[in-house]
Enzyme design. Structure first.
Site, PDB file in Angstrom:
ATOM      1  CE1 TYR A 229       1.362   0.100   4.222  1.00 45.65           C
ATOM      2  CE2 TYR A 229       0.094   1.841   4.380  1.00 45.65           C
ATOM      3  CZ  TYR A 229       1.007   1.106   5.092  1.00 45.65           C
ATOM      4  OH  TYR A 229       1.769   1.416   6.172  1.00 45.65           O
TER       5      TYR A 229
ATOM      6  NE  ARG B  22       7.010   4.073   0.344  1.00 38.27           N
ATOM      7  CZ  ARG B  22       6.924   4.858   1.365  1.00 38.27           C
ATOM      8  NH1 ARG B  22       7.981   5.161   2.127  1.00 38.27           N
ATOM      9  NH2 ARG B  22       5.631   5.328   1.610  1.00 38.27           N
TER      10      ARG B  22
ATOM     11  NE  ARG C  32      -6.588 -18.628   5.182  1.00 37.11           N
ATOM     12  CZ  ARG C  32      -5.778 -19.511   5.738  1.00 37.11           C
ATOM     13  NH1 ARG C  32      -5.676 -20.633   5.398  1.00 37.11           N
ATOM     14  NH2 ARG C  32      -4.379 -18.909   6.465  1.00 37.11           N
TER      15      ARG C  32
ATOM     16  CG  HIS D  18      -0.180 -20.725   3.562  1.00 37.70           C
ATOM     17  ND1 HIS D  18      -1.407 -21.284   4.022  1.00 37.70           N
ATOM     18  CD2 HIS D  18       0.298 -19.962   4.621  1.00 37.70           C
ATOM     19  CE1 HIS D  18      -1.358 -20.972   5.235  1.00 37.70           C
ATOM     20  NE2 HIS D  18      -0.431 -20.126   5.684  1.00 37.70           N
TER      21      HIS D  18
ATOM     22  CE  LYS E 157       3.452   3.188   2.996  1.00 36.92           C
ATOM     23  NZ  LYS E 157       3.316   3.455   4.531  1.00 36.92           N
TER      24      LYS E 157
ATOM     25  CD  GLU F  88      10.506   1.780  10.113  1.00 34.57           C
ATOM     26  OE1 GLU F  88      10.413   2.642   9.342  1.00 34.57           O
ATOM     27  OE2 GLU F  88      10.345   0.720  10.142  1.00 34.57           O
TER      28      GLU F  88
ATOM     29  CG  LEU G 144       8.544   2.532   4.554  1.00 37.32           C
ATOM     30  CD1 LEU G 144       8.348   1.228   3.762  1.00 37.32           C
ATOM     31  CD2 LEU G 144       7.247   3.159   4.733  1.00 37.32           C
TER      32      LEU G 144
END
Ligand code: PMP
Length: 277
Positions: free
Chosen positions: A30, A49, A97, A99, A141, A173, A197
Protein backbone atom coordinates in the site's frame (compact mmCIF):
# COMPACT_ATOMS: atom_id res chain seq x y z
CA UNK A 1 -16.04 8.01 -5.17
CA UNK A 2 -13.39 5.33 -4.87
CA UNK A 3 -11.33 3.29 -7.32
CA UNK A 4 -11.69 -0.50 -7.45
CA UNK A 5 -9.66 -2.00 -10.27
CA UNK A 6 -10.76 -0.24 -13.45
CA UNK A 7 -13.88 1.27 -11.97
CA UNK A 8 -14.61 4.59 -10.34
CA UNK A 9 -17.60 3.83 -8.11
CA UNK A 10 -19.21 4.87 -4.84
CA UNK A 11 -18.00 3.18 -1.65
CA UNK A 12 -21.40 1.53 -1.25
CA UNK A 13 -21.13 -0.13 -4.65
CA UNK A 14 -17.70 -1.63 -3.96
CA UNK A 15 -17.44 -5.38 -3.51
CA UNK A 16 -14.43 -7.14 -2.08
CA UNK A 17 -14.20 -10.92 -2.24
CA UNK A 18 -13.94 -12.47 1.24
CA UNK A 19 -11.17 -14.64 -0.17
CA UNK A 20 -9.11 -11.68 -1.28
CA UNK A 21 -5.58 -12.50 -0.11
CA UNK A 22 -5.15 -9.02 1.31
CA UNK A 23 -7.98 -9.79 3.67
CA UNK A 24 -6.84 -13.31 4.61
CA UNK A 25 -3.04 -13.14 4.46
CA UNK A 26 -2.20 -9.43 4.44
CA UNK A 27 -0.82 -10.35 1.02
CA UNK A 28 -0.48 -6.95 -0.56
CA UNK A 29 1.20 -3.56 -0.49
CA UNK A 30 0.00 0.00 0.00
CA UNK A 31 0.84 3.70 -0.07
CA UNK A 32 -0.47 6.84 1.62
CA UNK A 33 0.07 10.06 -0.35
CA UNK A 34 -0.57 13.53 1.09
CA UNK A 35 -2.74 15.98 -0.77
CA UNK A 36 -2.08 19.66 -0.10
CA UNK A 37 -4.46 22.16 -1.60
CA UNK A 38 -5.78 19.55 -4.01
CA UNK A 39 -2.28 18.62 -5.20
CA UNK A 40 -0.35 15.39 -4.51
CA UNK A 41 2.97 15.70 -2.70
CA UNK A 42 5.77 13.47 -4.05
CA UNK A 43 3.35 11.24 -5.97
CA UNK A 44 6.02 9.83 -8.29
CA UNK A 45 8.21 8.79 -5.34
CA UNK A 46 5.24 7.02 -3.71
CA UNK A 47 4.41 5.26 -6.99
CA UNK A 48 8.02 4.15 -7.41
CA UNK A 49 8.02 2.73 -3.88
CA UNK A 50 4.71 0.97 -4.58
CA UNK A 51 6.20 -0.61 -7.67
CA UNK A 52 9.24 -1.75 -5.69
CA UNK A 53 7.17 -3.14 -2.78
CA UNK A 54 4.94 -5.04 -5.22
CA UNK A 55 7.92 -6.42 -7.10
CA UNK A 56 9.63 -7.55 -3.86
CA UNK A 57 6.58 -9.70 -3.03
CA UNK A 58 6.19 -10.73 -6.68
CA UNK A 59 2.93 -8.97 -7.45
CA UNK A 60 2.72 -7.63 -10.97
CA UNK A 61 0.90 -4.30 -10.88
CA UNK A 62 -2.23 -4.55 -13.05
CA UNK A 63 -1.75 -1.03 -14.49
CA UNK A 64 0.81 1.38 -15.83
CA UNK A 65 1.83 4.01 -13.30
CA UNK A 66 1.10 6.77 -15.84
CA UNK A 67 -2.44 5.55 -16.23
CA UNK A 68 -2.87 5.22 -12.45
CA UNK A 69 -1.66 8.78 -12.01
CA UNK A 70 -4.35 10.12 -14.34
CA UNK A 71 -6.99 8.14 -12.47
CA UNK A 72 -5.99 9.18 -8.95
CA UNK A 73 -5.77 12.81 -10.06
CA UNK A 74 -9.31 12.50 -11.41
CA UNK A 75 -10.39 10.97 -8.09
CA UNK A 76 -9.03 13.94 -6.14
CA UNK A 77 -10.87 16.33 -8.45
CA UNK A 78 -14.13 14.35 -8.30
CA UNK A 79 -13.99 14.12 -4.50
CA UNK A 80 -12.98 17.76 -4.28
CA UNK A 81 -10.19 17.00 -1.81
CA UNK A 82 -8.45 20.07 -0.45
CA UNK A 83 -6.22 18.80 2.36
CA UNK A 84 -6.06 15.08 3.02
CA UNK A 85 -4.57 11.92 1.63
CA UNK A 86 -4.94 9.15 -0.90
CA UNK A 87 -4.84 5.56 0.37
CA UNK A 88 -3.98 3.00 -2.26
CA UNK A 89 -3.47 -0.75 -1.94
CA UNK A 90 -2.83 -3.64 -4.28
CA UNK A 91 -3.41 -7.22 -3.15
CA UNK A 92 -2.49 -10.45 -4.89
CA UNK A 93 -6.20 -10.97 -5.58
CA UNK A 94 -8.92 -13.45 -4.70
CA UNK A 95 -8.56 -17.25 -4.80
CA UNK A 96 -9.57 -20.25 -2.65
CA UNK A 97 -7.58 -19.93 0.58
CA UNK A 98 -4.20 -21.62 0.28
CA UNK A 99 -0.74 -20.29 1.12
CA UNK A 100 1.07 -20.63 -2.25
CA UNK A 101 0.48 -17.94 -4.86
CA UNK A 102 -2.71 -18.77 -6.79
CA UNK A 103 -2.19 -19.52 -10.45
CA UNK A 104 -5.16 -17.55 -11.67
CA UNK A 105 -5.69 -14.62 -9.29
CA UNK A 106 -5.70 -11.08 -10.67
CA UNK A 107 -4.23 -8.35 -8.43
CA UNK A 108 -6.88 -6.07 -6.91
CA UNK A 109 -6.42 -2.30 -6.66
CA UNK A 110 -8.38 -0.18 -4.19
CA UNK A 111 -7.85 3.56 -3.81
CA UNK A 112 -9.78 6.21 -1.93
CA UNK A 113 -9.26 9.72 -0.63
CA UNK A 114 -9.74 11.22 2.78
CA UNK A 115 -10.30 14.88 3.51
CA UNK A 116 -8.89 16.04 6.88
CA UNK A 117 -11.18 17.93 9.30
CA UNK A 118 -8.05 19.35 10.86
CA UNK A 119 -4.34 19.17 10.06
CA UNK A 120 -2.43 16.35 11.81
CA UNK A 121 -0.65 17.57 14.94
CA UNK A 122 3.00 18.51 14.66
CA UNK A 123 3.18 19.67 18.25
CA UNK A 124 6.26 18.37 20.06
CA UNK A 125 5.59 14.76 21.03
CA UNK A 126 6.64 12.19 23.61
CA UNK A 127 7.75 8.70 22.63
CA UNK A 128 8.48 5.36 24.29
CA UNK A 129 10.91 2.65 23.29
CA UNK A 130 9.71 -0.81 22.31
CA UNK A 131 11.60 -3.86 21.05
CA UNK A 132 11.30 -4.22 17.28
CA UNK A 133 9.61 -7.61 16.95
CA UNK A 134 8.77 -7.19 13.27
CA UNK A 135 10.07 -9.27 10.38
CA UNK A 136 13.29 -8.50 8.53
CA UNK A 137 11.72 -6.95 5.43
CA UNK A 138 10.48 -3.68 6.90
CA UNK A 139 11.60 -2.02 3.64
CA UNK A 140 8.49 -3.45 1.96
CA UNK A 141 5.38 -1.36 2.58
CA UNK A 142 3.23 -4.43 3.11
CA UNK A 143 -0.26 -4.74 4.53
CA UNK A 144 1.12 -6.80 7.44
CA UNK A 145 1.24 -4.13 10.10
CA UNK A 146 0.57 -6.07 13.30
CA UNK A 147 3.94 -5.30 14.89
CA UNK A 148 3.38 -1.61 14.12
CA UNK A 149 -0.24 -1.65 15.29
CA UNK A 150 0.59 -3.34 18.62
CA UNK A 151 3.41 -0.90 19.27
CA UNK A 152 1.29 2.16 18.43
CA UNK A 153 -1.57 0.87 20.59
CA UNK A 154 0.72 0.36 23.56
CA UNK A 155 2.17 3.84 23.13
CA UNK A 156 -1.33 5.36 23.08
CA UNK A 157 -2.48 3.38 26.10
CA UNK A 158 0.56 4.64 27.98
CA UNK A 159 -0.08 8.24 26.93
CA UNK A 160 2.73 8.57 24.37
CA UNK A 161 2.55 9.93 20.83
CA UNK A 162 4.79 7.34 19.18
CA UNK A 163 6.56 4.04 19.86
CA UNK A 164 10.20 3.99 18.73
CA UNK A 165 11.46 0.55 17.74
CA UNK A 166 14.91 -0.77 18.61
CA UNK A 167 16.63 -4.06 17.78
CA UNK A 168 18.83 -4.64 20.77
CA UNK A 169 20.42 -1.23 21.35
CA UNK A 170 19.94 0.05 17.83
CA UNK A 171 17.07 2.43 17.11
CA UNK A 172 15.36 1.53 13.83
CA UNK A 173 12.23 3.63 13.23
CA UNK A 174 8.89 4.61 14.73
CA UNK A 175 5.72 2.50 14.54
CA UNK A 176 4.55 4.67 11.63
CA UNK A 177 7.42 7.14 11.24
CA UNK A 178 11.16 7.45 10.63
CA UNK A 179 13.32 8.67 13.50
CA UNK A 180 16.03 11.34 13.32
CA UNK A 181 18.40 12.70 15.93
CA UNK A 182 20.74 15.68 15.87
CA UNK A 183 24.04 15.80 17.69
CA UNK A 184 26.47 18.71 17.25
CA UNK A 185 24.36 19.90 14.30
CA UNK A 186 24.83 16.57 12.46
CA UNK A 187 21.58 14.92 11.36
CA UNK A 188 21.47 11.15 11.91
CA UNK A 189 18.92 8.57 10.79
CA UNK A 190 18.98 4.79 10.31
CA UNK A 191 20.27 3.73 6.87
CA UNK A 192 17.64 2.64 4.37
CA UNK A 193 18.10 -1.10 4.57
CA UNK A 194 15.74 -4.00 5.25
CA UNK A 195 15.17 -2.91 8.88
CA UNK A 196 13.21 0.25 8.09
CA UNK A 197 10.77 1.68 5.59
CA UNK A 198 12.61 4.23 3.48
CA UNK A 199 10.09 7.02 4.09
CA UNK A 200 9.37 9.44 1.28
CA UNK A 201 9.41 12.20 3.91
CA UNK A 202 12.71 10.79 5.25
CA UNK A 203 14.31 11.08 1.82
CA UNK A 204 12.95 14.57 1.31
CA UNK A 205 14.31 15.64 4.71
CA UNK A 206 17.77 14.25 3.93
CA UNK A 207 17.86 16.21 0.71
CA UNK A 208 16.54 19.40 2.36
CA UNK A 209 19.05 19.07 5.22
CA UNK A 210 21.75 18.78 2.62
CA UNK A 211 20.48 21.92 0.86
CA UNK A 212 20.61 23.70 4.22
CA UNK A 213 24.30 22.87 4.43
CA UNK A 214 23.82 20.47 7.33
CA UNK A 215 25.93 17.38 7.64
CA UNK A 216 23.78 14.28 7.22
CA UNK A 217 24.69 10.76 8.28
CA UNK A 218 22.59 7.72 7.42
CA UNK A 219 24.05 5.81 10.33
CA UNK A 220 22.36 3.72 12.97
CA UNK A 221 22.41 5.12 16.52
CA UNK A 222 21.72 3.55 19.89
CA UNK A 223 18.94 4.22 22.38
CA UNK A 224 21.45 5.97 24.67
CA UNK A 225 22.69 8.15 21.83
CA UNK A 226 19.12 9.17 21.10
CA UNK A 227 18.48 9.96 24.76
CA UNK A 228 21.59 12.14 24.91
CA UNK A 229 21.05 13.81 21.54
CA UNK A 230 20.54 17.57 21.17
CA UNK A 231 17.29 17.24 19.21
CA UNK A 232 15.09 14.48 17.83
CA UNK A 233 12.17 14.32 15.47
CA UNK A 234 10.00 11.84 13.62
CA UNK A 235 8.80 12.08 10.03
CA UNK A 236 6.02 10.69 7.90
CA UNK A 237 3.66 11.63 5.12
CA UNK A 238 0.94 12.55 7.60
CA UNK A 239 3.02 13.83 10.55
CA UNK A 240 5.57 15.65 8.38
CA UNK A 241 8.43 16.78 10.67
CA UNK A 242 7.42 16.36 14.31
CA UNK A 243 9.76 17.19 17.20
CA UNK A 244 10.22 14.55 19.90
CA UNK A 245 11.07 16.16 23.20
CA UNK A 246 10.94 13.19 25.52
CA UNK A 247 11.65 9.46 25.19
CA UNK A 248 10.82 7.03 28.00
CA UNK A 249 10.54 10.00 30.35
CA UNK A 250 14.04 11.38 29.46
CA UNK A 251 14.04 14.93 28.17
CA UNK A 252 15.78 15.33 24.81
CA UNK A 253 18.01 18.40 24.52
CA UNK A 254 16.28 21.54 25.79
CA UNK A 255 12.87 19.83 25.98
CA UNK A 256 11.63 22.09 23.19
CA UNK A 257 11.77 21.93 19.41
CA UNK A 258 15.42 22.50 18.49
CA UNK A 259 16.79 25.00 15.94
CA UNK A 260 17.91 22.39 13.43
CA UNK A 261 14.52 20.65 13.54
CA UNK A 262 12.78 24.02 13.10
CA UNK A 263 15.01 24.89 10.13
CA UNK A 264 14.33 21.52 8.48
CA UNK A 265 10.61 21.90 9.09
CA UNK A 266 10.60 25.40 7.59
CA UNK A 267 12.37 24.07 4.51
CA UNK A 268 9.90 21.20 4.32
CA UNK A 269 6.96 23.63 4.38
CA UNK A 270 8.59 25.59 1.54
CA UNK A 271 8.73 22.39 -0.52
CA UNK A 272 4.97 21.78 -0.30
CA UNK A 273 2.70 22.49 -3.29
CA UNK A 274 2.18 26.24 -3.51
CA UNK A 275 -0.51 28.18 -1.68
CA UNK A 276 -0.80 25.79 1.25
CA UNK A 277 -2.35 27.50 4.34
N1 PMP B 1 8.13 3.86 8.79
C1 PMP B 1 6.96 3.22 8.90
C2 PMP B 1 6.93 1.91 9.59
C3 PMP B 1 5.78 3.79 8.38
O1 PMP B 1 4.60 3.15 8.49
C4 PMP B 1 5.85 5.05 7.77
C5 PMP B 1 4.60 5.72 7.25
N2 PMP B 1 4.20 5.17 6.04
C6 PMP B 1 7.10 5.69 7.65
C7 PMP B 1 8.22 5.06 8.18
C8 PMP B 1 7.25 7.01 6.98
O2 PMP B 1 7.12 6.89 5.58
P1 PMP B 1 6.59 8.07 4.68
O3 PMP B 1 7.44 9.26 4.95
O4 PMP B 1 6.76 7.58 3.28
O5 PMP B 1 5.17 8.30 5.04
Amino acid sequence: MIIVNNQMISKEQAQIDIEDRGYQFGDGVYEVVRIYNGVFYELDAHFKRLERSASEIKIKLPFQLKELKTRVEKLVTLNNVHSGHLYLQVTRGAAPRNHPFPVKAEPVLVAYTKEYDHEPSRLPGRAMFTEDIRWLRCDIKSLNLLGNVLAKQESQERGFDEAIFHRGDIVTEGSSTNVFMIKNRIVYTHPANQLILDGITRRKILSLANDLGLQVKEEAFTKDELLSSDEAFISSTTQEVRPIIEVNGHTIGSGKEGDVTAAIHAEFVKSLPVSVN
